[in-house]
Design an enzyme around this catalytic site. Structure first.
Site, mmCIF file in Angstrom:
data_model
loop_
_atom_site.group_PDB
_atom_site.id
_atom_site.type_symbol
_atom_site.label_atom_id
_atom_site.label_comp_id
_atom_site.label_asym_id
_atom_site.label_seq_id
_atom_site.Cartn_x
_atom_site.Cartn_y
_atom_site.Cartn_z
ATOM 1 N N SER A 38 0.325 -3.110 -5.396
ATOM 2 C CA SER A 38 1.352 -2.359 -4.655
ATOM 3 C C SER A 38 1.419 -0.912 -5.101
ATOM 4 C CB SER A 38 2.732 -2.950 -4.906
ATOM 5 O OG SER A 38 2.715 -4.322 -4.857
ATOM 6 N N ASN B 125 5.272 2.407 -0.115
ATOM 7 C CA ASN B 125 6.107 2.089 -1.277
ATOM 8 C C ASN B 125 6.741 3.312 -1.918
ATOM 9 O OD1 ASN B 125 6.011 -0.611 -1.038
ATOM 10 N ND2 ASN B 125 4.399 -0.938 -2.551
ATOM 11 N N GLU C 158 -2.738 -0.476 3.847
ATOM 12 C CA GLU C 158 -3.115 0.869 3.392
ATOM 13 C C GLU C 158 -4.457 0.742 2.654
ATOM 14 O OE1 GLU C 158 1.176 3.028 2.544
ATOM 15 O OE2 GLU C 158 0.444 1.606 1.066
ATOM 16 N N HIS D 27 -4.121 -2.487 0.535
ATOM 17 C CA HIS D 27 -2.730 -2.859 0.248
ATOM 18 C C HIS D 27 -2.088 -3.505 1.464
ATOM 19 C CE1 HIS D 27 1.646 -1.529 -0.557
ATOM 20 N NE2 HIS D 27 1.429 -2.719 -1.063
#
Ligand SMILES: NC(=O)c1ccc[n+]([C@@H]2O[C@H](COP(=O)([O-])OP(=O)(O)OC[C@H]3O[C@@H](n4cnc5c(N)ncnc54)[C@H](O)[C@@H]3O)[C@@H](O)[C@H]2O)c1
Length: 293
Positions: free
Chosen positions: A121, A193, A154, A142
């Site tokens: 992450s 994130n 991602e 990701h």
């Protein structure tokens, strides 16, 4: 570009088992590997439950389900699991040393052409790739939780990641029906994130300052900002242990006191209140709970 026939997913936890299922549904021979035999059994049983639901909702046909399970197998032996892999997607615990050890072993057992992706992450692939002899074949892929539902990946290149490797990762996402976005420079936490982290940080700070209760902060996000889910509810969904790892990782990288993990999250993790998976986090999910909180 190397053609991908087999994908091996390392780690069968919340993310790994569903990433593996996506790959099998996309037509790849897929192996899901974990060191924990019980985690593998649970992964297989959860996937059968989800796919049965998909069949009953007519999201896929019974035949497609059967074909996907024919392509999917489970293994607790890393060496065997990666011997034929064209792409390995690592989805083990969010700890740099654990991931580096996995990549060291991948380098030893996987063929020279195999591309290694990490589903971390936050951790950029160059922090892991140096344990291999193929940093040009290492990339971030990701996925978002839960991968069988969330349509976004991602893909992140390091300075060493080759265009060919990034293209292979993007192509696999296309085949498994996931929207992929390519980030051409590394940054811890990537895009989603970082945005979420900024929101979560402010939400935690407002809560810890006593400005508003966490339930009300969630409510404001949903009613005023039109978010489908509040930051505390989301933490419960993905796991407070994951939130803690992510904060620790960020703090380790920046050393900025502002990035120190929040006290209320640390306390909940110490008490084993990890969110939905343990029945209690910010909210109480036990059947007996009359009120949430
Ligand atoms: N949970 C999320 O919302 C989320 C979202 C996106 C990305 N991620 C990332 O995905 C990765 C996995 O997260 P998760 O939530 O699935 O964790 P999890 O704790 O649910 O699962 C991790 C699994 O890895 C296994 N494992 C640990 N060490 C291993 C090893 N050496 N070899 C093989 N298996 C090993 C464990 O037995 C466990 O089954 C992390 O890097 C995390 O940051 C998580």
């Amino acid at each position: 570009m190397n053609e991908v026939k087999q994908v091996t997913v390392i780690g069968s936890g919340s993310m790994g088992h569903q990433i593996g299922m996506l790959c099998a549904l996309g037509g790849y021979e897929t192996v899901i590997q974990d060191i924990n035999e019980q985690a593998l059994c649970e992964a297989e049983s959860k996937l059968h439950t989800i796919m049965d639901r998909w069949v009953s909702k007519e999201k896929i046909s019974a035949d497609d389900k059967m074909k996907a399970f024919h392509l999917l197998r489970f293994s607790n032996d890393l060496e065997e699991a990666v011997q034929q892999a064209d792409l390995v997607i690592e989805a083990v615990t969010e700890k740099l040393d654990v991931k580096r050890e996995v990549f060291r072993r991948l380098e030893a057992y996987a063929p020279a052409h195999t591309v290694f992706a990490t589903n971390s992450s936050t951790i950029v692939n160059s922090l892991i790739a140096d344990v291999t002899k193929r940093p040009d074949k290492v990339v971030n892929m990701h996925f978002f939780f839960p991968p069988l539902v969330m349509d976004c990946v991602e893909v992140v290149k390091s300075e060493a990641t080759s265009d060919e490797t990034a293209a292979l990762a993007m192509e696999v996402c296309r085949v498994i029906n996931r929207t992929a976005i390519l980030l051409t420079k590394e940054i811890s936490g990537f895009v989603a994130n970082r945005l979420l982290g900024a929101l979560q940080k402010e939400a935690m700070s407002l809560y810890e300052q006593g400005i508003a209760d966490f339930k009300d902060i969630d409510l404001i996000c949903k009613k005023a900002l039109n978010h489908p889910i509040g930051p505390f509810e989301l933490m419960d969904l993905s796991g407070l242990d994951v939130a803690k790892f992510v904060m620790e990782q960020r703090y380790q990288e920046t050393g900025d006191p502002e990035d120190r993990p929040f006290q209320s999250v640390l306390e909940k993790v110490d008490k084993g209140e990890l969110g939905r998976k343990t029945g209690k986090g910010w909210y109480d999910y036990s059947k007996a709970a009359v009120t949430k909180g």
